[in-house]
Design a protein around this motif. Structure first.
Motif, PDB file in Angstrom:
ATOM      1  N   ALA A 316       0.824  -1.204   0.000  1.00  0.00           N
ATOM      2  CA  ALA A 316       0.000   0.000   0.000  1.00  0.00           C
ATOM      3  C   ALA A 316       0.861   1.258   0.000  1.00  0.00           C
ATOM      4  O   ALA A 316       0.575   2.223  -0.731  1.00  0.00           O
ATOM      5  CB  ALA A 316      -0.934  -0.010   1.211  1.00  0.00           C
ATOM      6  N   VAL A 317       1.919   1.272   0.807  1.00  0.00           N
ATOM      7  CA  VAL A 317       2.782   2.454   0.881  1.00  0.00           C
ATOM      8  C   VAL A 317       3.536   2.656  -0.423  1.00  0.00           C
ATOM      9  O   VAL A 317       3.672   3.797  -0.908  1.00  0.00           O
ATOM     10  CB  VAL A 317       3.755   2.330   2.069  1.00  0.00           C
ATOM     11  N   VAL A 318       4.032   1.575  -1.018  1.00  0.00           N
ATOM     12  CA  VAL A 318       4.737   1.706  -2.302  1.00  0.00           C
ATOM     13  C   VAL A 318       3.800   2.257  -3.374  1.00  0.00           C
ATOM     14  O   VAL A 318       4.169   3.159  -4.136  1.00  0.00           O
ATOM     15  CB  VAL A 318       5.327   0.346  -2.730  1.00  0.00           C
ATOM     16  N   LEU A 319       2.575   1.747  -3.426  1.00  0.00           N
ATOM     17  CA  LEU A 319       1.609   2.249  -4.404  1.00  0.00           C
ATOM     18  C   LEU A 319       1.273   3.712  -4.138  1.00  0.00           C
ATOM     19  O   LEU A 319       1.184   4.531  -5.075  1.00  0.00           O
ATOM     20  CB  LEU A 319       0.340   1.398  -4.362  1.00  0.00           C
ATOM     21  N   TYR A 320       1.095   4.062  -2.871  1.00  0.00           N
ATOM     22  CA  TYR A 320       0.801   5.456  -2.510  1.00  0.00           C
ATOM     23  C   TYR A 320       1.948   6.380  -2.910  1.00  0.00           C
ATOM     24  O   TYR A 320       1.725   7.473  -3.448  1.00  0.00           O
ATOM     25  CB  TYR A 320       0.540   5.547  -1.010  1.00  0.00           C
ATOM     26  N   ARG A 321       3.174   5.946  -2.702  1.00  0.00           N
ATOM     27  CA  ARG A 321       4.327   6.782  -3.036  1.00  0.00           C
ATOM     28  C   ARG A 321       4.533   6.874  -4.550  1.00  0.00           C
ATOM     29  O   ARG A 321       5.011   7.893  -5.058  1.00  0.00           O
ATOM     30  CB  ARG A 321       5.571   6.233  -2.360  1.00  0.00           C
ATOM     31  N   ILE A 322       4.163   5.820  -5.281  1.00  0.00           N
ATOM     32  CA  ILE A 322       4.230   5.900  -6.731  1.00  0.00           C
ATOM     33  C   ILE A 322       3.306   6.998  -7.242  1.00  0.00           C
ATOM     34  O   ILE A 322       3.646   7.757  -8.158  1.00  0.00           O
ATOM     35  CB  ILE A 322       3.861   4.540  -7.362  1.00  0.00           C
ATOM     36  N   ILE A 323       2.125   7.097  -6.615  1.00  0.00           N
ATOM     37  CA  ILE A 323       1.152   8.113  -7.048  1.00  0.00           C
ATOM     38  C   ILE A 323       1.534   9.494  -6.530  1.00  0.00           C
ATOM     39  O   ILE A 323       1.635  10.460  -7.297  1.00  0.00           O
ATOM     40  CB  ILE A 323      -0.256   7.722  -6.570  1.00  0.00           C
ATOM     41  N   SER A 324       1.733   9.602  -5.212  1.00  0.00           N
ATOM     42  CA  SER A 324       1.940  10.913  -4.598  1.00  0.00           C
ATOM     43  C   SER A 324       3.328  11.470  -4.855  1.00  0.00           C
ATOM     44  O   SER A 324       3.510  12.701  -4.891  1.00  0.00           O
ATOM     45  CB  SER A 324       1.689  10.831  -3.087  1.00  0.00           C
ATOM     46  N   PHE A 325       4.329  10.604  -5.035  1.00  0.00           N
ATOM     47  CA  PHE A 325       5.690  11.081  -5.280  1.00  0.00           C
ATOM     48  C   PHE A 325       6.051  10.963  -6.757  1.00  0.00           C
ATOM     49  O   PHE A 325       6.371  11.960  -7.408  1.00  0.00           O
ATOM     50  CB  PHE A 325       6.689  10.299  -4.421  1.00  0.00           C
ATOM     51  N   GLY A 326       5.963   9.760  -7.304  1.00  0.00           N
ATOM     52  CA  GLY A 326       6.376   9.568  -8.691  1.00  0.00           C
ATOM     53  C   GLY A 326       5.502  10.318  -9.685  1.00  0.00           C
ATOM     54  O   GLY A 326       5.998  11.142 -10.471  1.00  0.00           O
ATOM     55  N   PHE A 327       4.191  10.073  -9.650  1.00  0.00           N
ATOM     56  CA  PHE A 327       3.287  10.682 -10.632  1.00  0.00           C
ATOM     57  C   PHE A 327       3.184  12.198 -10.439  1.00  0.00           C
ATOM     58  O   PHE A 327       3.361  12.974 -11.392  1.00  0.00           O
ATOM     59  CB  PHE A 327       1.904  10.036 -10.521  1.00  0.00           C
ATOM     60  N   ILE A 328       2.909  12.640  -9.216  1.00  0.00           N
ATOM     61  CA  ILE A 328       2.707  14.072  -8.966  1.00  0.00           C
ATOM     62  C   ILE A 328       3.998  14.849  -9.159  1.00  0.00           C
ATOM     63  O   ILE A 328       3.999  15.941  -9.767  1.00  0.00           O
ATOM     64  CB  ILE A 328       2.148  14.291  -7.546  1.00  0.00           C
ATOM     65  N   ILE A 329       5.128  14.315  -8.688  1.00  0.00           N
ATOM     66  CA  ILE A 329       6.395  15.030  -8.844  1.00  0.00           C
ATOM     67  C   ILE A 329       6.801  15.094 -10.308  1.00  0.00           C
ATOM     68  O   ILE A 329       7.272  16.125 -10.802  1.00  0.00           O
ATOM     69  CB  ILE A 329       7.495  14.353  -8.007  1.00  0.00           C
ATOM     70  N   GLY A 330       6.608  13.992 -11.031  1.00  0.00           N
ATOM     71  CA  GLY A 330       6.921  14.018 -12.454  1.00  0.00           C
ATOM     72  C   GLY A 330       6.079  15.025 -13.203  1.00  0.00           C
ATOM     73  O   GLY A 330       6.577  15.776 -14.060  1.00  0.00           O
ATOM     74  N   LEU A 331       4.798  15.073 -12.880  1.00  0.00           N
ATOM     75  CA  LEU A 331       3.915  16.051 -13.502  1.00  0.00           C
ATOM     76  C   LEU A 331       4.327  17.472 -13.137  1.00  0.00           C
ATOM     77  O   LEU A 331       4.296  18.388 -13.971  1.00  0.00           O
ATOM     78  CB  LEU A 331       2.471  15.780 -13.070  1.00  0.00           C
ATOM     79  N   GLY A 332       4.750  17.661 -11.889  1.00  0.00           N
ATOM     80  CA  GLY A 332       5.182  18.987 -11.454  1.00  0.00           C
ATOM     81  C   GLY A 332       6.424  19.467 -12.183  1.00  0.00           C
ATOM     82  O   GLY A 332       6.523  20.645 -12.553  1.00  0.00           O
ATOM     83  N   TRP A 333       7.391  18.566 -12.390  1.00  0.00           N
ATOM     84  CA  TRP A 333       8.596  18.969 -13.132  1.00  0.00           C
ATOM     85  C   TRP A 333       8.260  19.293 -14.587  1.00  0.00           C
ATOM     86  O   TRP A 333       8.850  20.208 -15.186  1.00  0.00           O
ATOM     87  CB  TRP A 333       9.648  17.871 -13.070  1.00  0.00           C
ATOM     88  N   LEU A 334       7.321  18.566 -15.169  1.00  0.00           N
ATOM     89  CA  LEU A 334       6.893  18.871 -16.535  1.00  0.00           C
ATOM     90  C   LEU A 334       6.260  20.266 -16.599  1.00  0.00           C
ATOM     91  O   LEU A 334       6.556  21.050 -17.509  1.00  0.00           O
ATOM     92  CB  LEU A 334       5.906  17.809 -17.014  1.00  0.00           C
ATOM     93  N   VAL A 335       5.422  20.577 -15.610  1.00  0.00           N
ATOM     94  CA  VAL A 335       4.813  21.912 -15.556  1.00  0.00           C
ATOM     95  C   VAL A 335       5.886  22.974 -15.370  1.00  0.00           C
ATOM     96  O   VAL A 335       5.834  24.053 -15.988  1.00  0.00           O
ATOM     97  CB  VAL A 335       3.770  21.968 -14.428  1.00  0.00           C
TER      98      VAL A 335
END
Length: 349
Positions: A316-335
Motif C-alpha cells: 500500500a505504501v509503495v503504491l501510494y508513493r508511486i502516485i503521490s511522489f512519482g506521478f505528482i512530482i513528475g507532472l510537477g517537473w513537466l509543468v
C-alpha cells in the motif's frame, strides 16, 4: 610549557585513528551491507508477497487514488488562490494549479527545496500581478494554514482513536492555530508596531556589515507600507482554512484507496489517519529529498500498528508513493519546464 619536538624521522606524524581513511570507509560500507542483507533476508517473505499485491492491484481503486491525489493538489492551489484573491490579486485557478505542482516538485526533490519553492512561488505571483507584500503574505499564510490544518487533523484522529469525549485538547489546538493566524493578520494590519524592533535589528546587522545604521531602511519600510494595504476578508480566510484541511484529507484518502487497491480493505479510517499524520510529521524532517525512506518507514509502521500485515502495508505504501511522489512530482517537473520555457519566450520577445 614544553616545546613540541621537531618533526623528523625520529618523530613521525601519528596515524589518524590507526587506519587509513579508505579502510575505515570500506569497513563502514561492509557493515551497512551486512545490516541491509540481514534485513532483506528477514523481510524477504513479506517483500515477495507485497510485490505480488502490487502486480495485481484493483485498477478502479488505483484510478480513484490518483483522482484523490489530484484533488489534494487542487485544494492546495485553491487555498492559495483564495488568499491571493483576498489580498487583492485575482489569478485563474489554472495558473495557481500549475504553480502548486511546480513548487511542490521543487520543494520535495531538491536539497534545500523549500527555499527554491518559496522563491519560485514569489516570482510567479509577481508575474501574475501581485505586489511583493501580497506575494509574501500569501506564501507565509498558506504555510501557516497548512501546518495548522495537519495539526488539527492529527489531533482529531488521536481523540477519535481513544473514543473519548474530552474535546478540550482539540479545542486547544484549534485555538492555538486561530491565535497564530490572527496574530499574523494583526501584524499585517498594523506593521508599524514592528518598526522599532526592526530598526534596531537592522542597525545591528548594518553594524556587522560596516554600513550606515539606516542602510536599506527605505526599501524595507516601503515594503511594510505595502503590507499595510493587504486585507483578507474573514470569509475568504475561513474558506482557505477549510481548503487547507481538505488538502490533507484528500491525500489521506489516497493512502486509504491504495490500501483497498492491494486488498487491505479492513483497515479502519481513524488508525489510518493517525498513521498518515505520523508519516507526514516525519516528512517535516528534511533528511533526504522527498523524505524517501523516512516517510515510507513511518507509514509502514503506522499501518502495521493499525492492523495490516507487513506485506499489505508495504504494498500500500509503495503504491501510494508511486502516485503521490512519482506521478505528482513528475507532472510537477513537466509543468515547471513549461513555465520556464514560457518565461524565457516572454523575456526574449
Amino acid at each position: 610549557m614544553t616545546t613540541p619536538p621537531a618533526l623528523s624521522r625520529e618523530h613521525p606524524l601519528p596515524a589518524q585513528d590507526g587506519a587509513p581513511w579508505w579502510r575505515r570507509g570500506s569497513t563502514l560500507a561492509c557493515l551497512v551491507a551486512v545490516i541491509l542483507g540481514v534485513e532483506l533476508f528477514l523481510g524477504w517473505p513479506a517483500l515477495t508477497q507485497a510485490l505480488h499485491y502490487l502486480r495485481t492491484p484493483d485498477k478502479g481503486w488505483v484510478a480513484a487514488a490518483v483522482a484523490a491525489e489530484i484533488a489534494s493538489m487542487g485544494t492546495y492551489a485553491r487555498m492559495q488562490r483564495a488568499l491571493l484573491h483576498g489580498a487583492g490579486t485575482k489569478v485563474s485557478i489554472r495558473r495557481h494549479a500549475a504553480m502548486a505542482y511546480a513548487s511542490h516538485s521543487l520543494s520535495v526533490t531538491l536539497p534545500g527545496g523549500p527555499v527554491f519553492s518559496t522563491t519560485f512561488n514569489f516570482r510567479q505571483m509577481r508575474r501574475y500581478g501581485a505586489s511583493p507584500a501580497e506575494a509574501s503574505w500569501c506564501i507565509a499564510l498558506s504555510s501557516v494554514l497548512s501546518t495548522g490544518a495537519l495539526i488539527l487533523v492529527g489531533a482529531a484522529g488521536g481523540l477519535l482513536a481513544r473514543n473519548t469525549t474530552d474535546w478540550q485538547t482539540l479545542v486547544g489546538y484549534g485555538l492555538i492555530a486561530i491565535a497564530i493566524t490572527a496574530a499574523v493578520r494583526v501584524l499585517a494590519k498594523h506593521p508599524q508596531w514592528l518598526e522599532g524592533p526592526v530598526r534596531r535589528l537592522l542597525g545591528s546587522v548594518n553594524k556587522v556589515r560596516h554600513r550606515p545604521p539606516e542602510h536599506g531602511a527605505d526599501r524595507l519600510f516601503g515594503f511594510v507600507g505595502q503590507l499595510r494595504a493587504v486585507r483578507i476578508h474573514p470569509v475568504r480566510f475561513a474558506v482557505a482554512s477549510l481548503l487547507a484541511m481538505a488538502n490533507w484529507l484528500f491525500d489521506a484518502l489516497c493512502l486509504w484507496m491504495c490500501c483497498v487497491a492491494v486488498g487491505a480493505d479492513r483497515i479502519s479510517p481513524i488508525p489510518l489517519l493517525i498513521a498518515y499524520c505520523a508519516g507526514m510529521a516525519a516528512a517535516s524532517v528534511p533528511i533526504v529529498p522527498g523524505g524517501l525512506g523516512v516517510i515510507d518507514a513511518a507509514l509502514v509502521l503506522g499501518l502495521v500498528a493499525a492492523g495490516l500485515d507487513s506485506a499489505s502495508a508495504v504494498a500500500a505504501v509503495v503504491l501510494y508513493r508511486i502516485i503521490s511522489f512519482g506521478f505528482i512530482i513528475g507532472l510537477g517537473w513537466l509543468v515547471w519546464l513549461i513555465l520556464r520555457r514560457r518565461a524565457r519566450t516572454s523575456a526574449a520577445t
